[in-house]
Write a protein that holds these residues in place. Structure first.
Motif, PDB file in Angstrom:
ATOM      1  N   THR A   1       0.841  -1.741  -0.007  1.00  0.00           N
ATOM      2  CA  THR A   1       0.081  -0.007  -0.154  1.00  0.00           C
ATOM      3  C   THR A   1       0.982   1.440   0.456  1.00  0.00           C
ATOM      4  OG1 THR A   1      -0.055   0.260   2.531  1.00  0.00           O
ATOM      5  CG2 THR A   1      -1.717  -0.770   0.961  1.00  0.00           C
ATOM      6  N   HIS A   2      -0.132   2.563  -0.126  1.00  0.00           N
ATOM      7  CA  HIS A   2       1.172   3.909  -0.253  1.00  0.00           C
ATOM      8  C   HIS A   2      -0.043   4.480  -0.206  1.00  0.00           C
ATOM      9  CE1 HIS A   2       3.307   6.477  -1.766  1.00  0.00           C
ATOM     10  NE2 HIS A   2       2.985   6.825  -3.073  1.00  0.00           N
ATOM     11  N   THR A   3       0.344   5.697   0.157  1.00  0.00           N
ATOM     12  CA  THR A   3      -0.400   6.785   0.291  1.00  0.00           C
ATOM     13  C   THR A   3      -0.517   7.807  -1.371  1.00  0.00           C
ATOM     14  OG1 THR A   3      -0.526   7.162   2.945  1.00  0.00           O
ATOM     15  CG2 THR A   3      -1.573   8.724   1.372  1.00  0.00           C
ATOM     16  N   PHE A   4      -1.651   7.112  -1.481  1.00  0.00           N
ATOM     17  CA  PHE A   4      -1.203   8.295  -3.173  1.00  0.00           C
ATOM     18  C   PHE A   4      -2.274  10.117  -3.338  1.00  0.00           C
ATOM     19  CE2 PHE A   4      -0.904   3.259  -4.363  1.00  0.00           C
ATOM     20  CZ  PHE A   4       0.039   3.654  -5.216  1.00  0.00           C
ATOM     21  N   ASP A   5      -1.463  10.248  -3.859  1.00  0.00           N
ATOM     22  CA  ASP A   5      -2.347  12.351  -3.796  1.00  0.00           C
ATOM     23  C   ASP A   5      -3.780  11.655  -4.762  1.00  0.00           C
ATOM     24  OD1 ASP A   5      -3.166  13.856  -4.585  1.00  0.00           O
ATOM     25  OD2 ASP A   5      -1.545  15.495  -4.305  1.00  0.00           O
ATOM     26  N   LEU A   6      -4.742  11.892  -4.939  1.00  0.00           N
ATOM     27  CA  LEU A   6      -5.447  11.667  -5.307  1.00  0.00           C
ATOM     28  C   LEU A   6      -5.322  12.474  -7.304  1.00  0.00           C
ATOM     29  CD1 LEU A   6      -8.970  10.961  -3.100  1.00  0.00           C
ATOM     30  CD2 LEU A   6      -7.758   9.587  -4.871  1.00  0.00           C
TER      31      LEU A   6
END
Length: 583
Positions: free
Chosen positions: A178-183
């Motif tokens: 998982t990764h924190t993506f910028d929308l």
């Protein structure tokens, strides 16, 4: 331009598989086909949660075939996926079809976990190396944060230049991590949803020179290939030909560049033809549009004859001079090139049309004479059935806005020669990029999904059908109204016919099949099966199939005589026989 389907504000933690799914959804991706495995589970879960249209298929080759046919009919990007190893390598044959045919396809394949690669992981292979030559580009993702960027690139590459298949190879750990993506990363440019996403015009001076040649020609002819359909140029070509009275011949994939029923249509040229090869021989100028001039189109490189003046329009500069050296090369989009040629002729167009009236009138005269000459076969009462009679019935029954998918081998050649499209556009869908057999059933699935509500017929041989028969269950599960016409000759027909042609009567081996009643096979899958042995029953059976819900298998018992299996003498035979010393 930004995609209207995704918010661009905020962040979201997601798996690599979900990031892939979100980009596909942002591009308004159509149906996706594949067979799952552990490596691609997050993609499947995201497809479920995001309510993407994703379907199980029984062979990854068929998944790409479905995607290929969907893209050929719709112009949109076809989608398929596979898991590591055999899932990925099963795609090879179908990827080659899409690559050679110029079909925009994006395939996502899972790969091994990078921490354990090359330690004899289950199903591990050098799949990237195997896949690379069979696709336009292979993109290996090595950083999870780059998933949106590289998935966008896949769609861009698939839909620009000559379209083609792009494979995105995703290691297991990146798919599951998982990764924190910028929308904002999921905003896409919608022009890359379909091909051609970008168009380019040919050089203006070259266009002017080509227009001058056309204006002066006494007997010009247009040779249309599959690039006409890739460009969406069929209506433009039709208008151009009508405005000038220029006859149009087509390749197997170029069928429908103008309607086959148009008086200017000279039909198929090359290995098999009606009247086109003679017209090409008599012509003083040949305008090639979106055609690679390969072996079949040139009748083993004998048509056109050497010395012909040629104007060649193509989006791929490498195709110029590969087979024949053109006098003028128009490098650019086929539709724009034809528009520019038409504009460059200007007021001369009316005078050209008048001057070419007698030359244009030759086409329907010769076509009528050809129909008289072959009428006995077109209306044959033979039992087993003559394939020409079968296609005559298809011509009568299939609506103008319907589609005929044709499997590789003689199904494509018979249909390419005798099937008549009634509208400009790609209504004939053969797999001539790689000419693999087995395309008929998955091709019908893809065409039906791309053109809901339209009639879809598909011709396949019994050999080709046996290769993919498991996906009759897929067609049934999807409730698709398709008619699969099995040309049942109890043989690998093309091989048997070629053995007969090259070595003589009775000299064939490893070409015969057991007699199978495919109508009963269809019923075992819960589909409708109709067996046809009498030529007088073909039309009624086709109409019954059209009126039936769900998949229909029309098992047509055709000639077992290898001397009658081909639509004409194969152009390779003469070359082979020159060196043939086998008694």
């Amino acid at each position: 331009m930004s995609n209207v389907n995704a918010s661009t504000a905020g962040t979201l933690v997601m798996s690599g598989g979900e990031a892939i799914a979100r980009i596909i959804k942002a591009f308004n991706g159509g149906p996706m086909f594949g067979m799952g495995g552990f490596q691609v589970l997050p993609l499947y879960e995201a497809a479920r949660v995001l309510e993407m249209e994703h379907h199980l298929i029984h062979d990854e080759r068929n998944a790409v075939f479905v995607a290929d046919a969907y893209a050929k009919v719709s112009g949109r990007v076809g989608l398929a996926d596979a898991t590591v190893g055999p899932g990925a390598t099963n795609m090879l044959t179908a990827l080659a079809e899409s690559l050679n045919a110029g079909t925009p396809v994006v395939c996502v394949v899972g790969d091994t976990h990078r921490d354990h690669s090359w330690k004899n992981m289950t199903q591990e292979s050098r799949q990237v190396d195997a896949l690379r030559p069979m696709c336009k580009e292979i993109i290996r993702i090595e950083s999870i944060k780059r998933v949106p960027e590289l998935m966008r690139r896949a769609f861009m590459v698939a839909t620009t230049g000559r379209p083609g298949p792009v494979v995105v190879d995703v290691p297991e750990d990146l798919m599951h991590d998982t990764h924190t993506f910028d929308l904002a990363d999921f905003a896409v440019n919608p022009i890359y949803e379909a091909a051609p996403a970008l168009r380019s015009r040919p050089d203006g001076d070259s266009v002017a020179q080509a227009a001058a040649l056309i204006a002066a020609a006494q007997k010009p002819i247009i040779l249309a290939g599959g690039g006409v359909h890739l460009s969406g140029a069929a209506p433009t070509l039709h208008a151009f030909a009508q405005a000038l009275n220029v006859p149009v011949a087509h390749t197997l994939t170029g069928k429908g560049a103008i309607p086959c029923t148009d008086p200017l249509s000279a039909g198929l040229f090359g290995r098999y033809d009606r009247i086109a090869n003679a017209l090409i021989d008599e012509s003083d100028l040949i305008v090639v549009v979106g055609c690679k001039l390969g072996e079949i189109a040139t009748k083993r490189y004998t048509v056109p004859a050497p010395g012909k003046r040629i104007v060649h329009i193509d989006i791929v500069a490498e195709e110029f001079g590969r087979t024949l050296m053109p006098e003028i090369m128009l490098w650019g989009d086929a539709r724009l090139a034809l528009q520019d040629l038409h504009a460059a002729l200007g007021d001369q167009a009316a005078a050209v049309r008048q001057r070419l009236s007698d030359w244009a009138a030759e086409v329907p005269r010769r076509m009528a004479r050809w129909r008289d000459e072959v009428a006995e076969r077109l209306n044959s009462q033979d039992r087993p059935i003559n394939v020409a009679r079968l296609i005559t019935a298809i011509n009568k029954v299939l609506p103008g806005d319907g589609y005929l998918v044709a499997d590789g081998g003689f199904a494509a050649h018979w249909a390419g020669l005798l099937f008549d499209t009634k509208e400009a556009g790609r209504r004939f869908v053969p797999d001539r990029g790689f000419a693999s057999i087995g395309y008929g059933l998955p091709g019908a699935i893809g065409a039906a999904l791309a053109a809901p509500g339209k009639t879809v017929f598909s011709m396949t041989g019994d050999s080709g059908f046996c290769m993919v028969i498991g996906d009759l269950e897929t067609a049934k599960r999807l409730k698709l109204d398709i008619t699969l016409i099995v040309v049942n000759n109890a043989a690998s027909g093309y091989v048997k016919a070629l053995q007969h042609l090259v070595y003589g009567a009775g000299k064939h081996i490893a070409a015969d099949l057991e007699e199978v009643n495919f109508a009963r096979v269809a019923e075992a899958f819960g589909c409708t099966g109709i067996r046809v042995e009498d030529p007088e029953q073909i039309e009624a059976a086709l109409r019954q199939a059209m009126a039936t819900k769900g998949p229909v298998v029309l098992d047509v018992v055709v000639t077992r005589d290898p001397a009658k299996m081909l639509p004409g003498v194969d152009s390779r035979a003469a070359v082979i026989k020159k060196g043939d010393r086998i008694a």
